[in-house]
Design an enzyme around this catalytic site. Structure first.
Site, PDB file in Angstrom:
ATOM      1  N   GLU A 271       0.871  -1.185   0.000  1.00  0.00           N
ATOM      2  CA  GLU A 271       0.000   0.000   0.000  1.00  0.00           C
ATOM      3  C   GLU A 271       0.895   1.218   0.000  1.00  0.00           C
ATOM      4  OE1 GLU A 271      -2.825   0.139   3.230  1.00  0.00           O
ATOM      5  OE2 GLU A 271      -3.690  -1.812   2.734  1.00  0.00           O
ATOM      6  N   GLU A 344     -13.536   5.424  -1.549  1.00  0.00           N
ATOM      7  CA  GLU A 344     -14.488   4.490  -0.941  1.00  0.00           C
ATOM      8  C   GLU A 344     -15.301   5.227   0.124  1.00  0.00           C
ATOM      9  OE1 GLU A 344     -12.433   0.470  -0.246  1.00  0.00           O
ATOM     10  OE2 GLU A 344     -10.835   1.742  -1.003  1.00  0.00           O
ATOM     11  N   LYS A 347     -15.630   4.179   4.039  1.00  0.00           N
ATOM     12  CA  LYS A 347     -14.459   4.036   4.901  1.00  0.00           C
ATOM     13  C   LYS A 347     -14.410   5.169   5.905  1.00  0.00           C
ATOM     14  CE  LYS A 347     -10.752   1.872   3.778  1.00  0.00           C
ATOM     15  NZ  LYS A 347      -9.486   1.445   3.200  1.00  0.00           N
ATOM     16  N   GLU A 357      -9.765   9.104   4.914  1.00  0.00           N
ATOM     17  CA  GLU A 357      -9.898   7.686   4.558  1.00  0.00           C
ATOM     18  C   GLU A 357     -10.788   7.453   3.329  1.00  0.00           C
ATOM     19  OE1 GLU A 357      -8.308   4.927   5.812  1.00  0.00           O
ATOM     20  OE2 GLU A 357      -7.082   6.372   6.884  1.00  0.00           O
TER      21      GLU A 357
END
Ligand SMILES: *[C@@H]1O[C@H](CO)[C@@H](O)[C@H](O)[C@H]1NC(C)=O
Ligand SMILES: *[C@@H]1O[C@H](CO)[C@@H](O)[C@H](O)[C@H]1NC(C)=O
Ligand SMILES: *[C@@H]1O[C@H](CO)[C@@H](O)[C@H](O)[C@H]1NC(C)=O
Length: 488
Positions: A271, A344, A347, A357
């Site tokens: 990541e 997203e 999140k 996030e």
């Protein structure tokens, strides 16, 4: 066609080594998380990746619809056994076998699964499971051995950067005392024995957010003055490099205790990213180490489109240009997954405030890019076709027979030819040579680099020792020179 059968002689025990071939290394992919209620369906996502030259993804589950969507695309897929299944996988070999059968074997090789992440950031997210981590990895590996998939599919576990301590300067980097001997040492031994990777999630963004002494240019990868590691004299212009080297130094310290050669330890960065929006709040949803106390009210706002664009483009370009080394390990080869494919929306914390996030995506859920980037590099017109060794001997042989019977130049892979090398890479090099020849001679037309999934395109020139795969120009030139070969 009989002559291509000669190649089979070199098969057998050597096949596993194919997966360490140079064409496989130094790749940049994306993480494909789905904690959202507005993402496109997986088939459209797969098309998006193909259209944009993205050849490698990391999933956070092993969803059947997603795995089926990736079938016959040649895209490499890392699946994940979720943290919630870790305890069962650690104590119950049958569970691990059943999991691997259902979530890996039923899709492979059509879906080119190349790795299983056993859990994610376990030390940080589920520290109660820390002791179960390595036993679970071993059981999942045993399951893959049982299914005869252990050569093609590697077991690892992405760990958070907080697994390290003393990361500044990088040469001081080592694993935290509570996990170094008890977890990381056996893990490293396991990874080396199984030819797998240590998987690290380094986040220059969070390091920058925590430490007011870090220059933004350094965090984004382009700090002209450089930072001197006075232990080694190595100069760092990029925080990501410093984090990668802190990881390498930590591994080396353990490897030394295990008498493992440093070069035999593979590392990948599972990541790496930068958010394009949202606010760092006083109590960030990601536990940042130490007392940060950064508040929205102080105007500190590093999660911007401009910063995300600069950082992620830096990482992508650097990987595509093959500069995967660091100041400490100049020749280190590594894979990087950009975090993340999509923004997203489910999140992080819910509520009236946005937060970082939700904003790590390269794309909005409507598949529009958040900012410009390019996974094909500058040489967008150049591409080569190489074998997908994961489909197995039979399908490779069938594809090879087809290519050689339909106009590919297969002279170089006959005994004595420059791509007929009696070494471990013979099969991968030879089939790739033939597939690429077929692809180039068909002017890289759509569908001419597929061979029912036995091949896929790459955008970096593949080389196997002296055997260099011809590009378009080379083919045009030799075709013009060669008698009896119709001009293409
Ligand atoms: C082990 O896993 C198998 C397969 O999931 C399951 O049927 C069995 O009940 C489990 N055994 C124990 C002791 O949990
Ligand atoms: C980096 O630090 C070392 C040790 O203090 C020193 O010898 C070296 O000259 C420094 N390098 C640069 C470029 O400043
Ligand atoms: C996609 O979504 C983004 C963010 O909501 C928006 O700015 C953009 O205009 C959308 N693009 C299209 C083509 O709808």
């Amino acid at each position: 066609m009989a002559s291509t059968r000669l190649l089979m002689v070199f098969l057998g025990a050597t096949l596993p080594l194919l997966f360490l071939s140079p064409a496989e290394a130094g790749e940049v992919g994306v993480t494909y998380g789905r904690v959202a209620n507005n993402l496109p369906n997986p088939a459209r996502v797969v098309k998006l990746l193909q259209d944009n030259g993205i050849t490698m993804v990391r999933l956070y589950d092993a969803d059947p619809v997603v795995l089926k969507a990736f079938a016959y695309t040649g895209i490499k897929v890392m699946v994940m056994l979720p943290n919630d299944d870790l305890a069962a996988a650690a104590k119950n070999q049958s569970f691990a076998l059943q999991w691997a059968r259902r979530n890996v074997a039923s899709y492979y090789p059509a879906t080119r699964i190349n790795g299983v992440a056993v859990g994610n950031e376990v030390f940080q997210e589920r520290s109660d499971l820390t002791r179960q981590l390595v036993p679970a990895m071993i059981n999942v590996h045993h399951a893959l051995v049982n299914l005869n998939l252990d050569n093609a599919i590697k077991v690892s576990t992405p760990i958070a950067f907080s697994a390290l301590k003393d990361t500044y300067p990088p040469s001081s980097g080592r694993f935290r005392d509570d996990i170094a001997q008890s977890v990381m040492k056996p893990m490293l031994k396991f990874l080396v024995q199984t030819g797998s990777y240590l998987s690290m999630n380094p986040y220059p963004f969070f390091a920058y957010a925590e430490d007011p002494n870090i220059d933004l240019d350094y965090a984004l990868g382009n700090y002209k003055p450089g930072v001197n590691d006075t232990n080694t004299g190595l100069i760092y212009h990029c925080l990501l490099d410093a984090m990668m080297d802190a990881t390498y130094f930590a591994i080396e310290k353990l490897a030394e205790q295990l008498s493992i050669r440093q070069g035999s330890t593979n590392t990948q960065f599972t990541e790496v990213g930068w958010p394009s929006g949202g606010q760092i709040r006083h109590r960030g949803i990601r536990p940042l180490s130490g007392n940060i106390g950064l508040d929205v009210s102080d105007g500190f706002q590093p999660a911007t489109v401009a910063n995300a664009k600069e950082f992620n483009n830096y990482v992508i370009k650097r990987m595509l240009s093959g500069k995967t080394g660091t100041p400490h390990l100049r020749n280190a080869d590594t894979n990087i997954y950009i975090f993340a494919l999509f923004n997203e929306n489910q999140k992080g914390q819910q509520g009236p405030y946005d937060d970082v996030e939700k904003n790590w995506g390269l794309y909005y859920p409507n598949m529009t890019k958040v900012y410009e980037f390019n996974f094909r590099g500058s040489s967008m017109t150049e591409s080569w076709c190489v074998a997908n060794a994961a489909v197995g001997d039979e399908r490779l042989q069938a594809a090879l027979d087809f290519a050689c019977g339909h106009g590919a130049d297969c002279s170089a892979i006959q005994p004595g030819g420059k791509c007929f090398q009696p070494n471990t890479m013979i099969w991968y090099a030879s089939t790739s040579y033939a597939f690429n020849s077929y692809y180039q001679r068909n002017q890289r037309a759509l569908g001419t680099c597929d061979f029912a999934g036995a091949a896929h395109g790459v955008h970096r020139k593949p080389k196997f020792g002296n055997c260099v795969l011809p590009s378009k120009d080379w083919i045009d030139e030799t075709a013009a020179k060669s008698e009896g070969y119709a001009a293409i």
